[in-house]
Design an enzyme around this catalytic site. Structure first.
Site, PDB file in Angstrom:
ATOM      1  N   HIS A   1       1.798  -0.189  11.930  1.00  0.00           N
ATOM      2  CA  HIS A   1       2.128  -1.311  11.288  1.00  0.00           C
ATOM      3  C   HIS A   1       2.293  -2.600  12.497  1.00  0.00           C
ATOM      4  O   HIS A   1       3.330  -2.624  12.745  1.00  0.00           O
ATOM      5  CB  HIS A   1       3.437  -1.192  10.604  1.00  0.00           C
TER       6      HIS A   1
ATOM      7  N   ILE B   1       5.004   4.621   9.810  1.00  0.00           N
ATOM      8  CA  ILE B   1       5.611   4.901   8.436  1.00  0.00           C
ATOM      9  C   ILE B   1       4.975   5.725   7.704  1.00  0.00           C
ATOM     10  O   ILE B   1       3.785   5.453   7.068  1.00  0.00           O
ATOM     11  CB  ILE B   1       6.075   3.430   7.785  1.00  0.00           C
ATOM     12  N   ARG B   2       5.193   6.783   7.580  1.00  0.00           N
ATOM     13  CA  ARG B   2       4.252   8.111   6.767  1.00  0.00           C
ATOM     14  C   ARG B   2       2.785   7.819   7.140  1.00  0.00           C
ATOM     15  O   ARG B   2       2.104   7.507   6.186  1.00  0.00           O
ATOM     16  CB  ARG B   2       4.573   8.063   5.257  1.00  0.00           C
TER      17      ARG B   2
ATOM     18  N   CYS C   1      -2.588   1.068   8.200  1.00  0.00           N
ATOM     19  CA  CYS C   1      -1.763   2.320   7.706  1.00  0.00           C
ATOM     20  C   CYS C   1      -2.785   2.770   6.365  1.00  0.00           C
ATOM     21  O   CYS C   1      -3.422   3.278   6.389  1.00  0.00           O
ATOM     22  CB  CYS C   1      -0.582   2.019   7.450  1.00  0.00           C
TER      23      CYS C   1
ATOM     24  N   GLY D   1       1.122   0.440   2.970  1.00  0.00           N
ATOM     25  CA  GLY D   1       1.743   0.480   1.412  1.00  0.00           C
ATOM     26  C   GLY D   1       1.312   1.766   1.026  1.00  0.00           C
ATOM     27  O   GLY D   1       1.773   2.942   1.715  1.00  0.00           O
ATOM     28  N   GLU D   2       0.793   2.164  -0.225  1.00  0.00           N
ATOM     29  CA  GLU D   2       0.497   3.423  -0.784  1.00  0.00           C
ATOM     30  C   GLU D   2      -1.037   3.175  -1.162  1.00  0.00           C
ATOM     31  O   GLU D   2      -1.278   2.512  -2.084  1.00  0.00           O
ATOM     32  CB  GLU D   2       1.374   3.560  -1.747  1.00  0.00           C
TER      33      GLU D   2
ATOM     34  N   GLU E   1       2.254  -5.367  12.231  1.00  0.00           N
ATOM     35  CA  GLU E   1       2.770  -6.583  11.358  1.00  0.00           C
ATOM     36  C   GLU E   1       4.610  -6.694  11.442  1.00  0.00           C
ATOM     37  O   GLU E   1       5.233  -7.697  11.203  1.00  0.00           O
ATOM     38  CB  GLU E   1       2.323  -6.947  10.172  1.00  0.00           C
TER      39      GLU E   1
HETATM   40  N1  GLN Z   1       1.515   7.203   3.395  1.00  0.00           N
HETATM   41  C1  GLN Z   1       0.813   6.277   2.755  1.00  0.00           C
HETATM   42  C2  GLN Z   1      -0.585   6.448   2.242  1.00  0.00           C
HETATM   43  O1  GLN Z   1      -0.841   7.728   2.188  1.00  0.00           O
HETATM   44  C3  GLN Z   1       0.511   5.468   3.772  1.00  0.00           C
HETATM   45  C4  GLN Z   1       1.742   4.807   4.550  1.00  0.00           C
HETATM   46  C5  GLN Z   1       1.860   3.331   4.994  1.00  0.00           C
HETATM   47  O2  GLN Z   1       0.845   2.335   4.656  1.00  0.00           O
HETATM   48  N2  GLN Z   1       2.937   2.978   5.726  1.00  0.00           N
HETATM   49  O3  GLN Z   1      -1.318   5.725   1.621  1.00  0.00           O
END
Ligand code: GLN
Length: 187
Positions: A169, A133-134, A79, A47-48, A171
């Site tokens: 990820h 993903i990022r 992540c 997530g973030e 999942e």
């Molecule tokens: N870019 C997100 C962060 O800095 C992590 C991305 C993700 O969990 N897919 O937290």
């Protein structure tokens, strides 16, 4: 077996789906009182990390989670979850649970390679299709941290005692190998 899945933000539902398919019971951790003594394992989803970290602090969950992790409960962090666990974030001042002795770099693959898939081999798990993903990667690890997978010369999965941290990820997809491995750590 009861798994607490951090559910303040991010991709928690996907982890729950897989864990339930594998026969585990899941509880969503949304507030401090959800973190009960009968939880056998913890998942920190993607997530973030900045949003998740802020919420953990505001909801008073940070210290309880850190204590539980440091007392040895198995954790699967993916992540953003990996960023929350890391002792050091090279391109960010913030620190969160800081229980995993690694240095991570956030958003480490740049804009062009923001999201991608690759299949790599993982120690004790085998070949695994990974969705990034990022994503962060791990620049270096401290003593006792085992590197489980690398991609393009960078560390993307580690185990340190009860803590599993990965950049991608696991999942997203139909390979449950990593979740099975995590549940086996509990048994
Ligand atoms: N870019 C997100 C962060 O800095 C992590 C991305 C993700 O969990 N897919 O937290």
């Amino acid at each position: 077996m009861k798994i607490g899945v951090l559910a303040v933000q991010g991709a928690f539902a996907e982890h729950e789906r897989i864990l339930r398919k594998l026969g585990a019971e899941c509880v969503q951790l949304r507030k401090k009182s959800d973190i009960t003594d009968d939880i056998d394992g913890i998942v920190l989803p993607g997530g973030e990390s900045t949003v998740q970290g802020k919420l953990l602090e505001e909801l008073g969950m940070m210290d309880v989670l850190k204590d539980k992790i440091e007392s040895g409960i198995p954790v699967l962090a993916t992540c953003a979850g990996l960023i929350l666990l890391s002792e050091e974030i090279v391109n960010d001042e913030r620190r969160y649970l800081a229980s995993l002795p690694v240095r991570v770099r956030r958003n480490a693959y740049g804009r062009q390679l923001g999201s991608f898939e690759t299949t790599q081999s993982m120690k004790r798990i085998g070949s695994f299709k990974m969705t990034f993903i990022r994503a962060p990667y791990i620049e270096s690890v401290g003593e006792g941290v085992e590197v489980m997978a690398e991609f393009d010369g960078k560390i993307i999965a580690v185990q340190y005692k009860n803590q599993l941290g990965m950049s991608f990820h696991p999942e997203l997809g139909e390979d449950y190998g990593i979740h099975k491995y995590f549940l086996n750590m509990i048994e």
